[in-house]
Design an enzyme around this catalytic site. Structure first.
Site, short mmCIF file in Angstrom:
data_model
loop_
_atom_site.label_atom_id
_atom_site.label_comp_id
_atom_site.label_asym_id
_atom_site.label_seq_id
_atom_site.Cartn_x
_atom_site.Cartn_y
_atom_site.Cartn_z
N ILE A 115 0.55 -1.17 0.00
CA ILE A 115 0.02 0.05 -0.02
C ILE A 115 0.72 1.25 0.05
CG2 ILE A 115 -1.83 1.18 1.25
CD1 ILE A 115 -2.75 -1.48 0.82
N TRP A 124 9.71 -1.95 9.06
CA TRP A 124 9.46 -1.34 7.67
C TRP A 124 9.65 0.37 7.85
CZ3 TRP A 124 6.53 2.50 10.57
CH2 TRP A 124 5.81 1.78 11.66
N LYS A 138 14.27 -11.45 5.30
CA LYS A 138 12.76 -11.36 5.35
C LYS A 138 12.33 -9.88 5.66
CE LYS A 138 9.24 -11.37 8.11
NZ LYS A 138 8.33 -10.52 7.50
N GLU A 165 17.48 -5.69 18.04
CA GLU A 165 17.55 -4.14 18.00
C GLU A 165 15.96 -3.87 18.24
OE1 GLU A 165 19.90 -2.40 18.02
OE2 GLU A 165 21.34 -3.59 17.35
N CYS A 190 13.01 4.01 16.15
CA CYS A 190 13.23 3.26 17.44
C CYS A 190 13.92 4.19 18.37
CB CYS A 190 13.96 2.09 17.21
SG CYS A 190 15.48 2.34 16.13
N GLU A 233 6.50 2.88 24.13
CA GLU A 233 7.00 3.33 22.89
C GLU A 233 5.55 3.59 21.62
OE1 GLU A 233 8.57 0.46 20.03
OE2 GLU A 233 10.30 2.09 19.69
P1 NAD Z 1 7.42 -6.21 14.12
O1 NAD Z 1 8.10 -6.68 15.50
O2 NAD Z 1 5.88 -6.01 14.30
O3 NAD Z 1 7.94 -6.72 12.91
C1 NAD Z 1 9.33 -6.77 12.70
C2 NAD Z 1 9.55 -7.93 11.60
O4 NAD Z 1 9.36 -8.95 12.53
C3 NAD Z 1 8.68 -7.92 10.66
O5 NAD Z 1 9.63 -8.53 9.42
C4 NAD Z 1 7.56 -9.03 10.94
O6 NAD Z 1 7.07 -9.70 9.97
C5 NAD Z 1 8.36 -9.94 11.68
N1 NAD Z 1 7.82 -10.99 12.53
C6 NAD Z 1 6.56 -10.68 13.21
N2 NAD Z 1 6.25 -11.81 13.83
C7 NAD Z 1 7.32 -12.51 13.85
C8 NAD Z 1 7.78 -13.78 14.46
N3 NAD Z 1 6.99 -14.40 15.39
N4 NAD Z 1 9.13 -14.62 14.19
C9 NAD Z 1 9.88 -14.02 13.52
N5 NAD Z 1 9.40 -12.51 12.96
C10 NAD Z 1 8.29 -11.93 12.95
O7 NAD Z 1 7.89 -4.59 14.37
P2 NAD Z 1 7.56 -3.40 13.38
O8 NAD Z 1 6.14 -3.01 13.64
O9 NAD Z 1 7.87 -3.87 11.95
O10 NAD Z 1 8.68 -2.36 13.43
C11 NAD Z 1 8.47 -1.37 14.66
C12 NAD Z 1 9.45 -1.90 15.72
O11 NAD Z 1 10.54 -2.16 15.32
C13 NAD Z 1 9.28 -0.75 16.75
O12 NAD Z 1 9.15 -1.30 18.16
C14 NAD Z 1 10.78 -0.19 16.63
O13 NAD Z 1 11.24 0.31 17.83
C15 NAD Z 1 11.62 -1.40 16.42
N6 NAD Z 1 12.69 -0.82 15.74
C16 NAD Z 1 13.97 -1.03 16.31
C17 NAD Z 1 14.92 -0.55 15.77
C18 NAD Z 1 16.47 -0.68 16.43
O14 NAD Z 1 17.36 -0.31 15.78
N7 NAD Z 1 16.64 -0.78 17.78
C19 NAD Z 1 15.23 0.04 14.51
C20 NAD Z 1 14.13 -0.04 13.77
C21 NAD Z 1 12.50 -0.24 14.43
#
Ligand code: NAD
Length: 483
Positions: free
Chosen positions: A27, A155, A179, A254, A288, A387
């Site tokens: 999207i 994302w 992934k 992370e 983050c 957060e």
């Molecule tokens: P998310 O945890 O929902 O998803 C992250 C990834 O994990 C996606 O690719 C998702 O498909 C995958 N995923 C989901 N369930 C899974 C499972 N059971 N096993 C393995 N993989 C799985 O996070 P989001 O909404 O995509 O991103 C936002 C979060 O990411 C925020 O909490 C943010 O703080 C964090 N973040 C951290 C950093 C850092 O460097 N510390 C950087 C960017 C984002």
């Protein structure tokens, strides 16, 4: 619905259709229109991708660092050649203003080049003698690739987070299964195109799209994976760690943050406002490291907040390609709703709104929210502690340096922090006491490939970037014998 070849799965150097013909809808968050369909993998394809990486590992791990560096530099040059197109694709999928996407692409290029240099350096570090206190023994250090790495990214910074993982993994001699986020897969898939263009051996990079249940979880629990590097939420990070634990896999995490920005009474107010806004409204607050807790010295709180309110209300919201746009939409409907729920929670508990607090006016479509600031937020309120991952700033004031440090450290997270002060010795003293992985003094959140990224406390395990980023993909071996 037709899936473009480069929107298929990239396994063993080829674009392949998903066996179950499942797909993801991609999207544009500014228009809510579907802009692409992408093949979604199943656990059978996770297995194929891991097997391809394992097969490729046998040869790739025996290449020299210098040879791998050539591939990494070739990838950097391809990204550079296509920088404008890739930035536009990022903006289209993620919603970020084009100027921000251009910064992302430049950061990704710098990261690929940096790890090319690190790969070459690795050659010079092999079989290095260790200085032993014992004279009757000698020992040497070898650094060997960890094996097949499963790399899972979110994302908010497509291509950047990916470069932070794929480049050091390849430099170390690992093969990878990447992934991407199911929300922003388009840019990551271009890495497959680039891998083909530079002639990277088949199986060294595999890219499989899909959600967490069908792809993420089977990938982390696959016995052919040696190393997991995950960036995302704490909730999923815990599941990843549990999955890694059952097979004792090495894991880097992370995760989230709730970072403080401390503004002392000697701060230049105009400069402070710019840095505060950069820390919370850049990428629509979906960082983050967002400095989402603002701590201001009582004596300057009033003029600072007045100036901050004016500047925030003047921020230009719009689509990524609109002239003069400074902040885009949230990247997904889920995130949009989540941020609005937090704002409602703030309103319901009577928090004081300095500005914002609503879906942005003037947009018939798109996930636009007004940049929002709550003041005098109690330190035990969920908006202060959790957060939000959106353009919502919470403010409190402090009267002493000790109180500011205590409030700043009173968080389960410890990813980043900002300090604004005209007194360098105070800024240094405070920085040394803050529990955070990266601290900026009088600055926007600039990130260099040479410095580390990662958090204290619940913000994660391990560090990306710098030499630490490559160490995460290396095993250390010592060979010891009598002299
Ligand atoms: P998310 O945890 O929902 O998803 C992250 C990834 O994990 C996606 O690719 C998702 O498909 C995958 N995923 C989901 N369930 C899974 C499972 N059971 N096993 C393995 N993989 C799985 O996070 P989001 O909404 O995509 O991103 C936002 C979060 O990411 C925020 O909490 C943010 O703080 C964090 N973040 C951290 C950093 C850092 O460097 N510390 C950087 C960017 C984002």
């Amino acid at each position: 619905m037709e899936i473009q070849p480069n929107h298929q799965l990239f396994i063993d150097g080829e674009w392949v259709a998903a066996e179950q013909a499942n797909h993801l809808e991609v999207i544009n968050p500014a228009t809510e229109q579907v802009i692409a369909h992408v093949a979604a993998a199943s656990s059978a394809e996770v297995d194929r991708a891991v097997c391809a990486a394992r097969n490729a590992f046998g040869q790739w791990c025996n290449t020299s660092g210098r040879q791998r560096a050539e591939y990494l530099r070739a990838i950097a040059r391809q990204i550079e050649l296509r920088a404008a197109e890739l930035a536009a694709l990022s903006s289209l999928n993620n919603g970020k203003p084009l100027f921000e996407a251009e910064i992302d692409i430049a950061d990704a290029i710098a990261c690929w080049d940096y790890y090319a240099d690190q790969a070459e350096l690795l050659d010079t570090r092999q079989n290095s003698p260790v200085a032993l206190a014992a004279t009757d023994y000698q020992s040497q250090t070898r650094l060997e690739p960890a094996g097949v790495a499963a790399l899972i990214v979110p994302w908010n910074f497509p291509f950047v987070t990916t470069a932070w993982k794929v480049a050091p993994a390849l430099a170390a001699g690992c093969c990878v299964v990447l992934k991407p986020s199911e929300i922003t897969p388009l840019l990551e898939l271009e890495l497959g195109v680039i891998a083909q263009q530079v002639g990277l051996p088949a199986g060294v990079i595999n890219i499989i799209c899909g959600d967490g249940i069908n792809v993420g979880a089977p990938l982390t629990s696959h016995p052919g994976v040696d190393k997991i590097s995950f960036t995302g939420s704490n909730a999923v990070g815990e599941k990843v760690m549990q999955s890694a634990a059952t097979q004792m896999k090495s894991v880097s995490l992370e995760l989230g943050g709730k970072s403080p920005m401390l503004v002392f009474e000697d701060a230049d107010i105009d400069a402070a406002v710019e840095w505060i806004m950069g820390g919370i409204f850049y990428n629509c607050g979906q960082m983050c490291s967002a400095t989402s807790r603002l701590l201001v010295a009582e004596s300057i709180a009033q003029p600072l907040l007045q100036r901050l309110k004016q500047a925030t209300e003047a921020l230009q919201l719009g689509g990524a390609f609109d002239e003069g746009v400074q902040m885009g939409p949230l990247t997904s409907k889920t995130q949009y709703q989540r941020v609005l729920e937090y704002i409602q929670q703030g309103r319901d508990s009577g928090l004081q709104l300095l500005t914002g607090g609503n879906p942005a006016e003037g947009f018939a479509q798109g996930y636009f929210i007004e940049p929002t600031i709550f003041t005098d937020v109690p330190a035990d309120h969920p908006l202060w502690r959790e957060e939000i991952f959106g353009p919502v700033l919470c403010v409190r004031s402090f009267s002493t340096e000790e109180e500011a440090i205590e409030l700043a450290n009173d968080s389960e997270f410890g990813l980043a922090a900002g300090i604004i002060s005209a007194d360098p010795s105070r800024a240094q003293r405070v920085a040394e006491q803050l529990q955070a992985g990266h601290i900026w003094i009088n600055s926007l959140q600039v990130v260099f490939a040479e410095t580390s990224w990662g958090g204290f406390k619940r913000s994660g395990i391990g560090r990306e970037l710098g030499p630490w980023g490559m160490s995460a993909y290396l095993e250390v071996k010592h060979i010891t014998q009598p002299t």
